[in-house]
Structure formats: structure tokens, C-alpha cells
Write a protein that holds these residues in place. Structure first.
Motif, PDB file in Angstrom:
ATOM      1  N   MET A 254     -11.112  -6.211 -14.518  1.00  0.00           N
ATOM      2  CA  MET A 254     -10.493  -5.527 -15.660  1.00  0.00           C
ATOM      3  C   MET A 254     -11.341  -4.398 -16.215  1.00  0.00           C
ATOM      4  O   MET A 254     -10.821  -3.462 -16.819  1.00  0.00           O
ATOM      5  CB  MET A 254     -10.201  -6.535 -16.779  1.00  0.00           C
ATOM      6  N   THR A 255     -12.655  -4.475 -16.015  1.00  0.00           N
ATOM      7  CA  THR A 255     -13.547  -3.495 -16.621  1.00  0.00           C
ATOM      8  C   THR A 255     -13.793  -2.272 -15.741  1.00  0.00           C
ATOM      9  O   THR A 255     -14.510  -1.364 -16.140  1.00  0.00           O
ATOM     10  CB  THR A 255     -14.898  -4.148 -16.945  1.00  0.00           C
ATOM     11  N   THR A 256     -13.202  -2.248 -14.546  1.00  0.00           N
ATOM     12  CA  THR A 256     -13.402  -1.132 -13.614  1.00  0.00           C
ATOM     13  C   THR A 256     -12.081  -0.442 -13.344  1.00  0.00           C
ATOM     14  O   THR A 256     -11.172  -1.021 -12.743  1.00  0.00           O
ATOM     15  CB  THR A 256     -14.010  -1.631 -12.290  1.00  0.00           C
ATOM     16  N   GLY A 257     -11.959   0.813 -13.792  1.00  0.00           N
ATOM     17  CA  GLY A 257     -10.730   1.567 -13.550  1.00  0.00           C
ATOM     18  C   GLY A 257     -10.565   1.902 -12.083  1.00  0.00           C
ATOM     19  O   GLY A 257     -11.540   2.138 -11.362  1.00  0.00           O
ATOM     20  N   ARG A 258      -9.342   1.919 -11.649  1.00  0.00           N
ATOM     21  CA  ARG A 258      -9.045   2.183 -10.243  1.00  0.00           C
ATOM     22  C   ARG A 258      -9.205   3.663  -9.901  1.00  0.00           C
ATOM     23  O   ARG A 258      -8.939   4.531 -10.729  1.00  0.00           O
ATOM     24  CB  ARG A 258      -7.625   1.708  -9.930  1.00  0.00           C
ATOM     25  N   ASN A 259      -9.622   3.919  -8.669  1.00  0.00           N
ATOM     26  CA  ASN A 259      -9.811   5.289  -8.175  1.00  0.00           C
ATOM     27  C   ASN A 259      -8.587   5.667  -7.348  1.00  0.00           C
ATOM     28  O   ASN A 259      -8.483   5.328  -6.172  1.00  0.00           O
ATOM     29  CB  ASN A 259     -11.085   5.362  -7.333  1.00  0.00           C
ATOM     30  N   PHE A 260      -7.640   6.365  -7.953  1.00  0.00           N
ATOM     31  CA  PHE A 260      -6.407   6.686  -7.251  1.00  0.00           C
ATOM     32  C   PHE A 260      -6.558   7.843  -6.281  1.00  0.00           C
ATOM     33  O   PHE A 260      -5.714   8.017  -5.387  1.00  0.00           O
ATOM     34  CB  PHE A 260      -5.277   6.906  -8.256  1.00  0.00           C
ATOM     35  N   GLN A 261      -7.631   8.627  -6.418  1.00  0.00           N
ATOM     36  CA  GLN A 261      -7.928   9.601  -5.367  1.00  0.00           C
ATOM     37  C   GLN A 261      -8.274   8.860  -4.069  1.00  0.00           C
ATOM     38  O   GLN A 261      -7.919   9.312  -2.980  1.00  0.00           O
ATOM     39  CB  GLN A 261      -9.084  10.506  -5.798  1.00  0.00           C
ATOM     40  N   GLU A 262      -8.959   7.734  -4.195  1.00  0.00           N
ATOM     41  CA  GLU A 262      -9.268   6.921  -3.017  1.00  0.00           C
ATOM     42  C   GLU A 262      -7.987   6.328  -2.431  1.00  0.00           C
ATOM     43  O   GLU A 262      -7.827   6.259  -1.204  1.00  0.00           O
ATOM     44  CB  GLU A 262     -10.255   5.816  -3.380  1.00  0.00           C
ATOM     45  N   ILE A 263      -7.058   5.921  -3.290  1.00  0.00           N
ATOM     46  CA  ILE A 263      -5.790   5.396  -2.791  1.00  0.00           C
ATOM     47  C   ILE A 263      -5.055   6.476  -1.983  1.00  0.00           C
ATOM     48  O   ILE A 263      -4.512   6.208  -0.903  1.00  0.00           O
ATOM     49  CB  ILE A 263      -4.909   4.907  -3.955  1.00  0.00           C
ATOM     50  N   LEU A 264      -5.066   7.707  -2.481  1.00  0.00           N
ATOM     51  CA  LEU A 264      -4.444   8.807  -1.734  1.00  0.00           C
ATOM     52  C   LEU A 264      -5.155   9.048  -0.405  1.00  0.00           C
ATOM     53  O   LEU A 264      -4.511   9.298   0.620  1.00  0.00           O
ATOM     54  CB  LEU A 264      -4.459  10.089  -2.570  1.00  0.00           C
ATOM     55  N   ARG A 265      -6.488   8.960  -0.419  1.00  0.00           N
ATOM     56  CA  ARG A 265      -7.249   9.156   0.821  1.00  0.00           C
ATOM     57  C   ARG A 265      -6.877   8.099   1.853  1.00  0.00           C
ATOM     58  O   ARG A 265      -6.676   8.400   3.045  1.00  0.00           O
ATOM     59  CB  ARG A 265      -8.748   9.088   0.522  1.00  0.00           C
ATOM     60  N   VAL A 266      -6.744   6.859   1.397  1.00  0.00           N
ATOM     61  CA  VAL A 266      -6.377   5.768   2.308  1.00  0.00           C
ATOM     62  C   VAL A 266      -4.966   5.978   2.861  1.00  0.00           C
ATOM     63  O   VAL A 266      -4.717   5.751   4.050  1.00  0.00           O
ATOM     64  CB  VAL A 266      -6.490   4.410   1.581  1.00  0.00           C
ATOM     65  N   ILE A 267      -4.063   6.419   2.000  1.00  0.00           N
ATOM     66  CA  ILE A 267      -2.700   6.697   2.473  1.00  0.00           C
ATOM     67  C   ILE A 267      -2.717   7.791   3.532  1.00  0.00           C
ATOM     68  O   ILE A 267      -2.043   7.686   4.571  1.00  0.00           O
ATOM     69  CB  ILE A 267      -1.794   7.080   1.291  1.00  0.00           C
ATOM     70  N   ASP A 268      -3.492   8.855   3.301  1.00  0.00           N
ATOM     71  CA  ASP A 268      -3.603   9.919   4.306  1.00  0.00           C
ATOM     72  C   ASP A 268      -4.073   9.348   5.640  1.00  0.00           C
ATOM     73  O   ASP A 268      -3.547   9.693   6.708  1.00  0.00           O
ATOM     74  CB  ASP A 268      -4.585  10.992   3.841  1.00  0.00           C
ATOM     75  N   SER A 269      -5.059   8.472   5.587  1.00  0.00           N
ATOM     76  CA  SER A 269      -5.581   7.859   6.806  1.00  0.00           C
ATOM     77  C   SER A 269      -4.521   7.001   7.485  1.00  0.00           C
ATOM     78  O   SER A 269      -4.294   7.104   8.702  1.00  0.00           O
ATOM     79  CB  SER A 269      -6.814   7.014   6.483  1.00  0.00           C
ATOM     80  N   MET A 270      -3.862   6.151   6.725  1.00  0.00           N
ATOM     81  CA  MET A 270      -2.895   5.225   7.321  1.00  0.00           C
ATOM     82  C   MET A 270      -1.688   5.960   7.891  1.00  0.00           C
ATOM     83  O   MET A 270      -1.167   5.587   8.943  1.00  0.00           O
ATOM     84  CB  MET A 270      -2.466   4.180   6.293  1.00  0.00           C
ATOM     85  N   GLN A 271      -1.239   7.006   7.208  1.00  0.00           N
ATOM     86  CA  GLN A 271      -0.103   7.761   7.737  1.00  0.00           C
ATOM     87  C   GLN A 271      -0.493   8.522   9.004  1.00  0.00           C
ATOM     88  O   GLN A 271       0.302   8.611   9.951  1.00  0.00           O
ATOM     89  CB  GLN A 271       0.437   8.708   6.669  1.00  0.00           C
ATOM     90  N   LEU A 272      -1.708   9.045   9.030  1.00  0.00           N
ATOM     91  CA  LEU A 272      -2.177   9.737  10.230  1.00  0.00           C
ATOM     92  C   LEU A 272      -2.318   8.769  11.402  1.00  0.00           C
ATOM     93  O   LEU A 272      -1.845   9.041  12.517  1.00  0.00           O
ATOM     94  CB  LEU A 272      -3.527  10.411   9.949  1.00  0.00           C
ATOM     95  N   THR A 273      -2.954   7.624  11.152  1.00  0.00           N
ATOM     96  CA  THR A 273      -3.225   6.676  12.243  1.00  0.00           C
ATOM     97  C   THR A 273      -1.961   5.937  12.686  1.00  0.00           C
ATOM     98  O   THR A 273      -1.933   5.371  13.781  1.00  0.00           O
ATOM     99  CB  THR A 273      -4.321   5.681  11.835  1.00  0.00           C
ATOM    100  N   ALA A 274      -0.918   5.951  11.856  1.00  0.00           N
ATOM    101  CA  ALA A 274       0.365   5.382  12.276  1.00  0.00           C
ATOM    102  C   ALA A 274       1.070   6.294  13.281  1.00  0.00           C
ATOM    103  O   ALA A 274       1.885   5.833  14.087  1.00  0.00           O
ATOM    104  CB  ALA A 274       1.259   5.152  11.061  1.00  0.00           C
ATOM    105  N   ARG A 275       0.747   7.588  13.243  1.00  0.00           N
ATOM    106  CA  ARG A 275       1.408   8.559  14.125  1.00  0.00           C
ATOM    107  C   ARG A 275       0.614   8.860  15.390  1.00  0.00           C
ATOM    108  O   ARG A 275       1.183   9.291  16.389  1.00  0.00           O
ATOM    109  CB  ARG A 275       1.640   9.872  13.371  1.00  0.00           C
ATOM    110  N   HIS A 276      -0.690   8.689  15.332  1.00  0.00           N
ATOM    111  CA  HIS A 276      -1.554   9.073  16.446  1.00  0.00           C
ATOM    112  C   HIS A 276      -2.499   7.919  16.788  1.00  0.00           C
ATOM    113  O   HIS A 276      -2.781   7.062  15.956  1.00  0.00           O
ATOM    114  CB  HIS A 276      -2.382  10.312  16.081  1.00  0.00           C
ATOM    115  N   LYS A 277      -3.011   7.926  18.000  1.00  0.00           N
ATOM    116  CA  LYS A 277      -3.891   6.852  18.470  1.00  0.00           C
ATOM    117  C   LYS A 277      -5.327   7.130  18.044  1.00  0.00           C
ATOM    118  O   LYS A 277      -6.235   7.279  18.867  1.00  0.00           O
ATOM    119  CB  LYS A 277      -3.775   6.717  19.988  1.00  0.00           C
TER     120      LYS A 277
END
Length: 232
Positions: free
Chosen positions: A164-187
Motif C-alpha cells: 500500500m505504501t508504494t505507488g505503482r509505476n505505470f510507465q513500467e506497465i506500458l513498457r511491459v505491454i510493449d514487450s509482450m505485444q512485440l514478442t507475441a508477434r515475433h520470435k
């Protein structure tokens, strides 16, 4: 869809959700009306992030941060939905505070999980938790601090639990989404601290002969570590 059952799961018990489990479907009241989660999600990627109580300070900053970043989620074809255990009416009042203090009110639906159904369904509270949100405090809802990223196939791709005392880093969430969407399309896979446009790793499932065709000019650092330019 039924969720994956682990071989050590005892009959009648609920195991915590894990990566590659099916995200459970549910019906819930939100600030944008009643939704069936699967129908609302459609074929989109989804970020579901939860909160232990309305009018809490760290969560106030997080909800504002996501509202400011919503164009970035939209650009990636990602739907965002929040959850708090309090009633939807409270969410509307909280939104006024968020707008005043963070500059932007939530511009995405917020689930009112007053009966704790979604929190229990997603393993954020024990299945035998009694009662409703009435009288509960952030302290005894402290585990309702998750981020779930769910793919178009309704499988959980990532989950993170924050204190509860640590705010979430949503820039990191976006970075992870970029990675997952890229790796879902390419090997490929992405290395530590990777950002859009940087080199990526060729997965071990790709032979050198296939890599010559798919990723001409790739670099071999070790037989198990080959890198290439990010695919377009």
C-alpha cells in the motif's frame, strides 16, 4: 473458459492466479454501468488494477496517473479498468478529489466490488472472507493491490502485487505491454530494461538457419544469446 488447474490443487480449494491461467469472467457494477468482463474486454488487451479502499492517498495518485496515460494505453489497443471494494457512488465522489489533486479524473471504468466477489475470484482476498466492503479498512484489504495484464486470449500475461505504501509505476506497465505485444508477434524476447527501438533477443526456439532468414545480420554473443534489431 475454465481456468487452468494446477496438479497439486486440492478439490474445492482456490489457488492464487498465475501467469497463463485464464482470467475469470465476472459481472460487476462500474462507474460506466454494469459490465460482463469478457464482453467489455472483447479482443483487446486489458489492464485490471485494484485498490483496497476509496479515498486512500497512494491510490489517488495512481488513478490520476492512469487517467493521464490513457492515450498511451489507447494507442496500444489496451483497455484499462480499475477496481475498488467500495460502492460505485463513492467512486464518483472520489473522482472529484482525483481531478482536483491530480489534474485529471478517471476516464476509464471503476468496478465497485462491494461484495468482494471480484477480489476473491482473482485471489486478492481469501475465498472464505466474510461480509462486504462495509466496515473493512485498507489494512485488512491490503492484498487488493494487484495489476493484472490480460491478453486478447483471456490469459493472464502478468501480475504484480504492490504494498500500500508504494505507488505503482505505470510507465513500467506500458513498457511491459510493449514487450509482450512485440514478442507475441515475433520470435523474440526483450532483455533487461529494454525500451522501444532497442535490440531484442532471438528466442531459443529459433534455429540459426531460421534466424538467418528472419533476422539477417543478427549477432551471436553466446550460442544461447543472439541479438537483433527490433522487428518493425
Amino acid at each position: 473458459m475454465s481456468r487452468t488447474v494446477h496438479p497439486f490443487q486440492a478439490a474445492g480449494t482456490i489457488m492464487p492466479l498465475q501467469i497463463n491461467d485464464v482470467a475469470p469472467n465476472f459481472t460487476a457494477e462500474t462507474t460506466e454501468g454494469t459490465i460482463d468482463f469478457y464482453d467489455w474486454a472483447g479482443d483487446s488487451w486489458v489492464v485490471l488494477f485494484s485498490h483496497p479502499k476509496d479515498f486512500t492517498p497512494v491510490c489517488t495518485t495512481e488513478l490520476g496517473a492512469v487517467a493521464r496515460l490513457k492515450p498511451e494505453f489507447d494507442k496500444r489497443g489496451v483497455k484499462v479498468i480499475g477496481l475498488s471494494v467500495d460502492p460505485v457512488d463513492n467512486h464518483a465522489k472520489w473522482a472529484q478529489d482525483i481531478a482536483e489533486t491530480q489534474g485529471t479524473a478517471p476516464n476509464y471504468p471503476m468496478i465497485g466490488d462491494t461484495e468482494l466477489k471480484v477480489a476473491k475470484l482473482y485471489g486478492m482476498l481469501p475465498a472464505d472472507t466474510a461480509g462486504t466492503s462495509e466496515g473493512r479498512t485498507p489494512a485488512n484489504n491490503a492484498t487488493v493491490r494487484n495489476v493484472f495484464i490480460i491478453g486478447p486470449d483471456k490469459l493472464i500475461k502478468l501480475l504484480i502485487v504492490y504494498p500500500m505504501t508504494t505507488g505503482r509505476n505505470f510507465q513500467e506497465i506500458l513498457r511491459v505491454i510493449d514487450s509482450m505485444q512485440l514478442t507475441a508477434r515475433h520470435k523474440v524476447a526483450t532483455p533487461s530494461d529494454w525500451k522501444q527501438g532497442e535490440d531484442v533477443i532471438i528466442t531459443g526456439a529459433v534455429s540459426n538457419e531460421e534466424a538467418d532468414t528472419l533476422f539477417p545480420g543478427y549477432k551471436t554473443h553466446k550460442p544461447y544469446l543472439r541479438t537483433t534489431k527490433q522487428p518493425a
